[in-house]
Design a protein around this motif. Sequence first.
Motif, mmCIF file in Angstrom:
data_model
loop_
_atom_site.group_PDB
_atom_site.id
_atom_site.type_symbol
_atom_site.label_atom_id
_atom_site.label_comp_id
_atom_site.label_asym_id
_atom_site.label_seq_id
_atom_site.Cartn_x
_atom_site.Cartn_y
_atom_site.Cartn_z
ATOM 1 N N ILE A 247 0.837 -1.203 0.000
ATOM 2 C CA ILE A 247 0.000 0.000 0.000
ATOM 3 C C ILE A 247 0.870 1.250 0.000
ATOM 4 N N GLU A 248 1.905 1.264 0.810
ATOM 5 C CA GLU A 248 2.769 2.446 0.931
ATOM 6 C C GLU A 248 3.379 2.833 -0.409
ATOM 7 N N ARG A 249 3.900 1.843 -1.163
ATOM 8 C CA ARG A 249 4.525 2.160 -2.442
ATOM 9 C C ARG A 249 3.501 2.635 -3.469
ATOM 10 N N TYR A 250 2.377 1.952 -3.546
ATOM 11 C CA TYR A 250 1.358 2.366 -4.516
ATOM 12 C C TYR A 250 0.788 3.744 -4.169
ATOM 13 N N GLU A 251 0.610 3.998 -2.889
ATOM 14 C CA GLU A 251 0.081 5.302 -2.461
ATOM 15 C C GLU A 251 1.119 6.394 -2.709
ATOM 16 N N GLU A 252 2.369 6.089 -2.467
ATOM 17 C CA GLU A 252 3.457 7.043 -2.690
ATOM 18 C C GLU A 252 3.501 7.482 -4.159
ATOM 19 N N ASN A 253 3.233 6.555 -5.065
ATOM 20 C CA ASN A 253 3.248 6.862 -6.497
ATOM 21 C C ASN A 253 1.930 7.448 -6.995
ATOM 22 N N GLY A 254 0.946 7.555 -6.127
ATOM 23 C CA GLY A 254 -0.344 8.121 -6.539
ATOM 24 C C GLY A 254 -1.180 7.176 -7.366
ATOM 25 N N TYR A 255 -1.034 5.861 -7.127
ATOM 26 C CA TYR A 255 -1.728 4.863 -7.930
ATOM 27 C C TYR A 255 -3.015 4.341 -7.301
ATOM 28 N N LEU A 256 -3.359 4.779 -6.099
ATOM 29 C CA LEU A 256 -4.562 4.290 -5.432
ATOM 30 C C LEU A 256 -5.587 5.408 -5.296
ATOM 31 N N LEU B 19 -7.271 -4.363 6.541
ATOM 32 C CA LEU B 19 -7.085 -3.021 5.972
ATOM 33 C C LEU B 19 -8.447 -2.408 5.731
ATOM 34 N N ASN B 20 -8.602 -1.160 6.102
ATOM 35 C CA ASN B 20 -9.855 -0.437 5.889
ATOM 36 C C ASN B 20 -9.486 1.031 5.759
ATOM 37 N N LYS B 21 -9.268 1.476 4.525
ATOM 38 C CA LYS B 21 -8.664 2.788 4.344
ATOM 39 C C LYS B 21 -9.117 3.429 3.026
ATOM 40 N N GLY B 22 -9.162 4.770 3.020
ATOM 41 C CA GLY B 22 -9.453 5.518 1.811
ATOM 42 C C GLY B 22 -8.181 6.101 1.222
ATOM 43 N N PHE B 23 -8.195 6.310 -0.099
ATOM 44 C CA PHE B 23 -7.029 6.835 -0.814
ATOM 45 C C PHE B 23 -7.476 7.884 -1.828
ATOM 46 N N GLY B 24 -6.678 8.929 -1.960
ATOM 47 C CA GLY B 24 -7.012 9.958 -2.928
ATOM 48 C C GLY B 24 -8.215 10.771 -2.493
ATOM 49 N N MET B 25 -8.824 11.451 -3.451
ATOM 50 C CA MET B 25 -9.876 12.410 -3.149
ATOM 51 C C MET B 25 -11.273 11.930 -3.546
ATOM 52 N N ALA B 26 -12.207 12.062 -2.619
ATOM 53 C CA ALA B 26 -13.616 11.813 -2.935
ATOM 54 C C ALA B 26 -14.158 12.949 -3.788
ATOM 55 N N ASN B 27 -13.674 14.159 -3.498
ATOM 56 C CA ASN B 27 -14.054 15.334 -4.285
ATOM 57 C C ASN B 27 -12.834 16.225 -4.419
ATOM 58 N N ILE B 28 -12.306 16.291 -5.623
ATOM 59 C CA ILE B 28 -11.077 17.054 -5.861
ATOM 60 C C ILE B 28 -11.334 18.546 -5.736
ATOM 61 N N GLU B 29 -12.496 19.003 -6.213
ATOM 62 C CA GLU B 29 -12.800 20.429 -6.203
ATOM 63 C C GLU B 29 -12.788 21.006 -4.783
ATOM 64 N N HIS B 30 -13.248 20.229 -3.831
ATOM 65 C CA HIS B 30 -13.380 20.717 -2.455
ATOM 66 C C HIS B 30 -12.391 20.050 -1.495
ATOM 67 N N PHE B 31 -11.404 19.335 -2.051
ATOM 68 C CA PHE B 31 -10.339 18.727 -1.239
ATOM 69 C C PHE B 31 -10.893 17.790 -0.164
ATOM 70 N N THR C 49 4.479 6.003 -15.872
ATOM 71 C CA THR C 49 3.324 6.871 -16.105
ATOM 72 C C THR C 49 2.749 7.319 -14.772
ATOM 73 N N GLY C 50 2.134 8.488 -14.764
ATOM 74 C CA GLY C 50 1.387 8.918 -13.602
ATOM 75 C C GLY C 50 0.055 8.210 -13.560
ATOM 76 N N MET C 51 -0.554 8.139 -12.398
ATOM 77 C CA MET C 51 -1.913 7.643 -12.183
ATOM 78 C C MET C 51 -2.051 6.122 -12.236
ATOM 79 N N VAL C 52 -1.380 5.467 -13.185
ATOM 80 C CA VAL C 52 -1.479 4.015 -13.332
ATOM 81 C C VAL C 52 -0.067 3.449 -13.445
ATOM 82 N N ASN C 53 0.174 2.303 -12.855
ATOM 83 C CA ASN C 53 1.509 1.699 -12.828
ATOM 84 C C ASN C 53 1.855 1.073 -14.179
ATOM 85 N N GLU C 54 2.368 1.889 -15.092
ATOM 86 C CA GLU C 54 2.789 1.422 -16.403
ATOM 87 C C GLU C 54 4.172 1.990 -16.724
ATOM 88 N N GLN C 55 4.848 1.360 -17.697
ATOM 89 C CA GLN C 55 6.198 1.784 -18.067
ATOM 90 C C GLN C 55 6.310 1.984 -19.571
#
Length: 447
Positions: free
Chosen positions: A11-20, A34-46, A398-404
């Motif tokens: 989780i730490e590595r994927y979250e660090e790269n912004g993939y979750l 594990l019971n956790k949220g990642f990223g934004m539910a609403n980007i506009e309002h943080f 790549t950003g967002m998804v773990n691709e090369q």
Amino acid sequence: MRVEERIGRWIERYEENGYLHGSILIASNGHILLNKGFGMANIEHFVPNKPTTKFRIGSLTKAFTAMGIFQLHEEGKLSIDDCINKYLPDFPQGEKITIYHCLTNTTGIPNYTSFPDFWSETMRLPMTLNQLIDSFKHLELNFRPGSKFEYSNSGYALLTVILEKVSGMSFAEYIQAKICLPLGMNNTGCDNGVEIVPDLASGYSFWEKPIHAAYADLSFPLGAYGLYSTTEDLFLWDQALKSSQLLSKELLEKMFTPKFSSYASGWVVSEILGRKCMHHFGDISGFCSNFFRFVDESVTIIFLSNMSVTPVTHLMQEMTKIIFDEPVSLPFSIQPVNITDKKLIAGKYIIEDDELQILDITLKNEELYLTVTKMYGVLCKFKLVPVSHNATKTTFLTGMVNEQLICYYSLSGQIENVEYKDFNDNRYIAYKDLSLANSTQQSGDIV
């Protein structure tokens, strides 16, 4: 290393790269690991994603619809072997199609979400359930009912109507009263797109950065893919499906038994990593999700995401490897390095053995981007981050998804070819199309 520690490292590595993006729940033997949220539910309002964030769950809804139909069967209010013309007397060839055919996607009725104009037009328009059924009921069947499997949301639209007619309740009312309320699933319901749902995430897609997903009118998804829920509520659902709280053991077994292929009634039953798993994928307008139930091993994995490009199924397969102590690789850490001749790399690249597949690498504001086709043929544009460089090759993540993407150079310093590795570890070799060299500068900048 304990399983919780292995999950934590992954989780730490994927979250660090912004993939979750979304919420993940993993449980073993009834114990939540594990019971956790990642990223934004609403980007506009943080607003961040949390375990209590609600997501539209798409076709995970079908399992709830199937449960409702089986409950009505158990109460003697209908039989799953009834032909649908008993409830829809004007449906053509309804005397050949049973409720069970609808449950198991063996009706032969064309899938309305596969119609050519659905994604571009129909899904955005309000429609009653009867109007929706009118759009496909006069079409020729694709095969004799009950003779084969073909996934079709149309059958679940019919089940929604039947459930409402027999129960005397709306679909939303039935799910609340007969499933959610008894289980304490207080954060699950049918999203009609009109009522405000507190803590509901916004759905996003991706083009250089997160963007709003295409609008979908929610007046007709209902029993096919119209529910919202949380990972915590779905875990309550998971636990209830191991008991006779909602349905007898015999009917649960019938509901979980595949008819053709691996599709049962609202569930896929197949092997994942050599273990029997009940699962289902769901997606709707920026949301994607999956639900793995390894009943024999008492392992549950639920991933609800509000970012359409998140490869939830692949990521859950990786989590499954961790749970069952199988080897799993971590993505490279995104630590950018400097490269100078970015213009040399920009261009259109034709994939070897498939001239119709093109990787489009563009340069914008001194940043390289890769435009590539994703699920349903949708084009997405990801930033390329250089993480290593020498005279023979440059490696990008790549950003967002773990691709090369790896660019290989000739002795003269020209691009020899590129290797693209997607999140599934599929590898493609592509060569620059020099005939398109003059048109690469602006290509892919407008969606």
